[in-house]
Design an enzyme around this catalytic site. Sequence first.
Site, short mmCIF file in Angstrom:
data_model
loop_
_atom_site.label_atom_id
_atom_site.label_comp_id
_atom_site.label_asym_id
_atom_site.label_seq_id
_atom_site.Cartn_x
_atom_site.Cartn_y
_atom_site.Cartn_z
CG HIS A 165 2.13 5.26 1.76
ND1 HIS A 165 1.63 4.76 2.94
CD2 HIS A 165 1.38 6.36 1.46
CE1 HIS A 165 0.63 5.53 3.35
NE2 HIS A 165 0.46 6.51 2.46
CG ASN A 175 4.70 -0.48 5.75
OD1 ASN A 175 5.25 0.28 4.96
ND2 ASN A 175 3.57 -0.17 6.37
#
Length: 336
Positions: free
Chosen positions: A178, A210
Site C-alpha cells: 500500500h 513491507n
Amino acid sequence: MTVKLTLQVISLTGVGVGGWFSGILTERWKQRQTTCECQCINENTEDDLLCKIKRMPGLPIFGTVSAASPENKLSVLENDFVSRESSPVPRKPSRVSQIMKYGFPGIDTVRSFDDYVLSYDRRNRVPHWVFEHLTKETLVYNEFVDRSKCEFAEDTSVHPYFRSVNSDYRGTGFDRGHMAAAGNHRVCQKHVDQTFFLSNIAPQVGVGFNRHSWNRLEKYVRKMTKTYKNVYVCTGPLFLPRKDTDGKMYVRYQVIGANSVAVPTHFFKVVVAETDDYKLDMEAYVMPNQAIDDNTPLTVFQVPPESIERSAGLLFFDQLSKDKIRKINGRKSTMV
C-alpha cells in the site's frame, strides 16, 4: 381625431425607442459578462488557471504549467466554447486547440478517493504519488472496520491497457504494498476498502520491508498525530540510478506479471506536520525496496526533501512557503 391619432403615434414611438434602448443596455451587459468570463478563463497562470476550477492546495505537481498541460487544455477548450457560444462575433480557435483537436495522448491520471488522492503512473502500473491527511480523530479505532473483509481489486477507472491485476503479483515473491496505508483510513469500511485498489499498490519486498521496516515508518507517521493537529503525507515509488561495474550510471528495475508492473528500487515518504498554533515541521524519508534490519533507526533514512523532488520529478507542498517551515528532519530550518 387628428389629435388622438397624433397621441397614439407618439405613444408607439416612445415604446419603440424604449425597447431599442433596453436592447442596447442588455447587449452591453451580456458582452461585459462574456468579457469578464473570457478574461478569467484566459488567466492560466500557475496560481490562477481558471476561476471555475479549484486547484487542490498542497498536492505535488510536475514542474510548472506549460502550453500543453492539462490546465491549459481546459483553459483553451473552455475559452473556445465561450467564444463560440457567447461572443456575437465567433473567434478563431486557439493554436493549441487546433493542434490537439483530437485529444491529448495522455495526461497524468489523478483520482480522488473518499479519503486520499492518487496520481497513477500508467506506464509503470504503480502510483506516481499518493496524498493523505491524518488527524487524531480520523485514526480513532473503529470496531466496525474489518481489514480482513478487504480484497485487492483492479481499479476500473484505469484503462485496461494500463491496469495492474492480481495475477501480476501472484508467485513473484513481492507483496502488494500500500502507498496509502490501510491503517490510515479506519473511519469507515468504505475508506479502508478503497486503499485495496491496485492503483494504490506497488510491488514491495515482503519480509524485512513491507511487513517490517516500511510498516514501522507508517506507524511512526500515525503516531505523529498525537503531537500534531494535522499530518499531511505524500508517498510514492522511486527508480534511482546505480553505478554499474563499467563505472556508468544506470536505472534498472524488475517488472512482474503479464502487464509488466514495475518494481521500484526505492520508496519515499514526505510529511508536513502542523501544530495547534500552526507551526510546521517537515520530514522526508527514502527507503530501499529490500530487506532492512528492523533495528535500523528510521532517522537513517531521512534525506533532504529537495533530493526526492529532483529524483521523482515532483514538487511537494508547492503552495507552502518554505520559510514557514520550522524544522526539517528534526533540525531547525535554515530557510526560516
